[in-house]
Every structure is written in structure tokens, then in C-alpha cells.
Enzyme design. Structure first.
Site, PDB file in Angstrom:
ATOM      1  N   SER A 243       4.573   2.685   7.963  1.00 42.93           N
ATOM      2  CA  SER A 243       4.262   1.527   7.118  1.00 42.93           C
ATOM      3  C   SER A 243       5.460   1.140   6.269  1.00 42.93           C
ATOM      4  O   SER A 243       6.056   1.982   5.595  1.00 42.93           O
ATOM      5  CB  SER A 243       3.073   1.839   6.204  1.00 42.93           C
ATOM      6  OG  SER A 243       1.889   1.897   6.933  1.00 42.93           O
TER       7      SER A 243
ATOM      8  N   ASP B 105       0.357  -7.704   1.553  1.00 44.98           N
ATOM      9  CA  ASP B 105       0.724  -6.287   1.623  1.00 44.98           C
ATOM     10  C   ASP B 105       2.243  -6.107   1.663  1.00 44.98           C
ATOM     11  O   ASP B 105       2.753  -5.242   2.368  1.00 44.98           O
ATOM     12  CB  ASP B 105       0.081  -5.605   2.831  1.00 44.98           C
ATOM     13  CG  ASP B 105       0.033  -4.086   2.677  1.00 44.98           C
ATOM     14  OD1 ASP B 105       0.261  -3.597   1.556  1.00 44.98           O
ATOM     15  OD2 ASP B 105      -0.214  -3.386   3.683  1.00 44.98           O
TER      16      ASP B 105
ATOM     17  N   HIS C 260       0.817  -1.223   0.000  1.00 47.44           N
ATOM     18  CA  HIS C 260       0.000   0.000   0.000  1.00 47.44           C
ATOM     19  C   HIS C 260       0.850   1.273   0.000  1.00 47.44           C
ATOM     20  O   HIS C 260       0.348   2.359  -0.296  1.00 47.44           O
ATOM     21  CB  HIS C 260      -0.993  -0.004   1.171  1.00 47.44           C
ATOM     22  CG  HIS C 260      -0.389   0.262   2.525  1.00 47.44           C
ATOM     23  ND1 HIS C 260      -0.110  -0.734   3.420  1.00 47.44           N
ATOM     24  CD2 HIS C 260      -0.045   1.413   3.139  1.00 47.44           C
ATOM     25  CE1 HIS C 260       0.383  -0.217   4.522  1.00 47.44           C
ATOM     26  NE2 HIS C 260       0.436   1.095   4.379  1.00 47.44           N
TER      27      HIS C 260
END
Length: 470
Positions: free
Chosen positions: A225, A151, A121
Site C-alpha cells: 500500500s 486515500d 490508511h
């Protein structure tokens, strides 16, 4: 003056009386404390020394791990192009309204020549991608591959010199309560280190039991992230991915993709260009009190096998419906996410020892994991690769087999009313011949959202049928 002298005399007299009373009564009582109690008191320093040694031995320093990791974590900037609301001028001049949007995250260098692991992402939809190292050098980056299910993504830069990198640890060996560090670039800051413990393992945030995160209480915020979760040795045990928050910022827990899963995804991308999943070939659910009561089980933990897929590794090894998987290799299976997390780190043709509870006794089977041969297509149901005898039976050279019709009542009634049955062969989708579920996946992936779904199949009577769905 006489009053002052009188007050001083009274104060001195009061102090003398107080001291005398203390010496006569209180101090005398303290000196009469039993000797045994005094000797008992002197034993405490021995225990205190032991406790101090224990504390010193178990004291954790994060300095070494932070020094090893901080220079291997990078800042990833992603420029995407998004559509904006059309104005009258856009309509008049026939322009397509677009605007660029900048997103950012983190990444972890995993090789000296510039391979970097991050979250899917973080780099999704990128038009431009750049990476800034901890020494402020910036490089253009290219995407090597990505997997949206886990992911995880792999990107690459071309540095002038060898880079410091982080080595993968074994996330299966990570323990609840173990200290960990989260290193990333929250709020566009340079590499930031936070500490916490592993709060839980095999966490699923989707409710679909298709995730298996490491949960920690190390502070992770937007921008973290794709950053590193490392143990006190500085070994990479996870890729920070998500937080649970009503505000969008850290409020207590964060979640990381286990390193064993991330490493497997990266290896597959580098070797095959996509992710190869090793399939056990069973369906069922986590054992609960309700499961135990319904099926008369002697345990409330594990994975209950309701059905074994035909010709799967589990089928060929001898697993049966009603078995309860309790362990794979040295990993205890308490719930489905434990099983899912382990299998996500394995590849086709890997051989694993599966311990099940059957008729009150434990049995261990050696199972060869196979490549996934089934695919769920909501309109149709479950399709699988057709065997040569299936194709011969339907007198066709190519196709995939309908293994199970959809549970969607409207579609199911449509198929039944048209005489379509389980076992029928789908030969073409959107005018593209299909020979495997990979072919079906590719066709569906490239299909425009507004495009008709055109399915061609051969039914049990040998008749070729065509169906269109919007």
C-alpha cells in the site's frame, strides 16, 4: 556359443531387411513429394523472419523501469497507540490501558527534497512515523496532509542530500492490456518489483460509485500500500492501494489510485492545505439497458443526467435533465466511475468540454467546474451555501440553506411535523455560527460522537427554532 552367434546373425539379417524396405518403398515415396509443396515450404522462413522481427519489436523489458523506480520507493513505518482491554490492575490504579501497534506500508518519493506520496490508511492515526530508503537510511517523517476520500497522503522527510524521485505520468492515457510494474515493500521486505498488465480502469470497490481505480494483475500484498504503479517508461501512473482477497493476500487483482487523481490531491494539499473538488453539478446514474428502456434512450453507455443543480457550472452552461454525457475532453464516459475519476483530477474553475447526447444528436458544452456548494447531512438532508437573496428573504446575516430534506422517513416526518421546509436557513450548529458548508463540515468533524447535535434554524415564517438530536 552357437546360440549367441545364431541370435546375432538373425538380428543383423532383420536390420538389413528393414533398411532395404525403407530404401525401396518409404524413401522413394518421400522423394516423389510434389515440388510445389517443397517450394511452398521454403516460403515459411520469410514469414518466420517477419514474425521474429515483430516479436523483437514488441518485446518488453522491465529492467529500465525497475531501475528508475526501485530507489524512489520507500518503506513507511507507522506507530499508533490503541486502547486495550482494561484489567483489574488498570481499574484499581486508575490507568488508561493502551498499547503501541506498528504498521507498515510503502511510499513514493516525488521530489528531491523529500516529499513522499503514500496512502492515507498507511499513516492514519500515527503517533510516530518513519521512512526507510532503499539504501537503508531511516528518517523521521511528518504528515503534510491527507485525503481519506481518495486515500492519498503527503508526508515529508529532511534528507542530507537530494533524493531520486519518480515523475508523474498521465493515467488517462494508460491503456487496458498495457504492461505495468508494481513496486513496494510487501511483508516488510525491501523494494520488490512485480509485473502485470492493466486489467481494467475506473473500477469501484465500494459499490457506492465513489471510486475509480486502475485494476492490474501485478502481484500486490500487505505492505505494498502506497507503493508505485509505473509503466514501462518508469512513469508513475498509480498508487497501489487495495487488493480483493478472502485471505488478505494477493489472489489475482490489485487496485491503484490513478496518478492524475493522486497528483491533484498532492498539489491541493501543498497549495491550499486541503483538497479542492471541482463540481460539475449534475445527479443521475450510469446508463444501462434498464435506463435505456425506461427513458427511451438510443444508447446503453454514458451518464444519464436526472437533475441539474441550480447555479452550478452545468446549469450555467446549458446542460439539461435527460442529457446523456458521453465524453469529457478526450475521455469516453461509459459509466459513472469514468465521470467520477475524471472530475476527481480537476479543480474549481477548470473549464472542460462536455459532449452529451440530446434528442439523438451529440452536442458539446463548455462547462466551468465550481467549488462544491452542497453537503449531505443524513439527519437534515442536502444543504447548500445560501445566496444573498436567500439571507435577505429570511432576514439573517448568516446561514446555509436546506436544499432538500432527508429521505430518512423518521427524520423526514419529524421535520415536516415541525413545519421545517426546503429553503429554510440553518444559522448555527452546536452553538457555532455557520456561513458555508465548509463551516458545517468543520463543526461536524470536531463533534464528539456522544455529543448532542444542536441545530438552530429560521423557518419560512421568520421564526427561530432549535432542535436537538443524539
Amino acid at each position: 556359443m552357437k546360440k549367441i552367434l545364431t541370435m546375432l546373425f538373425v538380428s543383423a539379417l532383420g536390420g538389413a531387411l528393414t533398411l532395404g524396405a525403407y530404401k525401396t518403398f518409404i524413401e522413394k515415396e518421400e522423394n516423389n513429394t510434389p515440388l510445389a509443396n517443397q517450394e511452398q515450404a521454403f516460403t515459411f522462413p520469410v514469414s518466420n523472419t517477419t514474425n521474429a522481427k515483430f516479436i523483437a519489436d514488441t518485446e518488453v523489458s522491465f529492467v529500465s523501469a525497475a531501475e528508475k523506480t526501485v530507489h524512489t520507493v520507500v518503506h513507511v513505518k507507522n506507530v499508533t497507540i490503541n486502547s486495550r482491554q482494561m484489567t483489574f490492575e488498570d481499574l484499581f490504579f486508575g490507568r488508561q490501558p493502551q498499547r503501541s501497534q506498528v504498521g507498515s506500508g510503502s511510499g513514493v518519493i516525488i521530489s528531491p527534497d523529500g516529499y513522499i506520496i503514500t496512502n492515507n490508511h498507511v499513516i492514519a492515526g500515527s503517533r510516530e512515523l518513519s521512512v526507510t530508503l532503499n539504501n537503508n537510511k531511516t528518517y523521521d517523517a511528518k504528515i503534510i496532509g491527507a485525503d481519506d476520500k481518495t486515500d492519498i497522503a503527503l508526508i515529508k522527510i529532511d534528507p542530507e542530500e537530494e533524493l531520486p524521485f519518480t515523475t508523474f505520468g498521465d493515467s488517462d492515457q494508460a491503456k487496458i492490456g498495457e504492461w505495468v510494474l508494481a513496486v513496494g515493500n510487501p511483508f516488510n521486505l525491501t523494494s520488490t518489483v512485480t509485473a502485470g498488465i492493466i486489467s481494467a480502469k475506473s473500477r469501484d470497490l465500494s459499490g457506492l460509485q465513489n471510486q475509480s481505480f486502475i485494476q492490474t494483475d501485478a502481484a500486490v500484498n500487505p505492505g505494498n500500500s502506497g507503493g508505485a504503479l509505473v509503466n514501462t517508461n518508469g512513469d508513475l501512473i498509480g498508487i497501489n492501494t487495495a487488493i480483493t482477497s478472502q485471505t488478505g493476500s494477493y489472489i489475482g487483482y490489485s487496485f491503484a489510485v490513478p496518478s492524475n487523481i493522486a497528483r491533484k490531491v498532492v498539489q491541493d494539499i501543498m497549495e491550499y492545505g486541503n483538497v479542492q473538488h471541482g463540481i460539475l453539478g449534475v445527479t443521475g446514474g450510469s446508463v444501462s439497458a434498464g435506463y435505456a428502456e425506461k427513458f427511451g434512450l438510443e444508447t446503453t453507455e454514458g451518464f444519464y443526467i436526472e437533475e441539474v443543480e441550480e447555479d452550478s457550472g452545468a446549469d450555467m452552461a446549458g446542460l439539461k435533465s435527460g442529457d446523456v454525457i458521453q465524453k469529457i475532453e478526450n475521455i469516453k464516459i461509459k459509466k459513472f466511475t469514468d465521470l467520477k475519476g475524471f472530475l476527481n483530477s480537476k479543480s474549481p474553475n477548470d473549464v472542460v468540454n462536455v459532449t452529451v447526447l440530446r434528442d439523438g444528436k451529440q452536442k458539446t458544452f463548455s462547462v466551468t467546474l465550481l467549488k462544491n456548494q452542497t453537503l449531505a447531512v443524513p439527519i437534515i438532508g442536502i444543504i447548500k451555501n445560501a445566496k444573498p437573496e436567500d439571507l435577505r428573504k429570511y432576514k439573517t446575516k448568516n446561514g446555509v440553506k436546506i436544499s432538500r430534506l432527508t429521505t430518512n422517513k423518521s427524520y423526514l416526518s419529524y421535520w415536516i411535523s415541525n413545519g421545517v421546509k426546503e429553503g429554510d436557513i440553518i444559522t448555527s450548529i452546536n452553538n457555532s455560527k455557520v456561513n458555508s458548508i465548509e463551516d458545517v463540515q468543520e463543526v461536524l468533524k470536531n463533534r464528539h460522537p456522544n455529543e448532542l447535535l444542536r441545530i438552530e434554524l429560521i423557518n419560512s415564517k421568520g421564526e427561530k427554532e432549535r432542535y436537538n438530536f443524539r
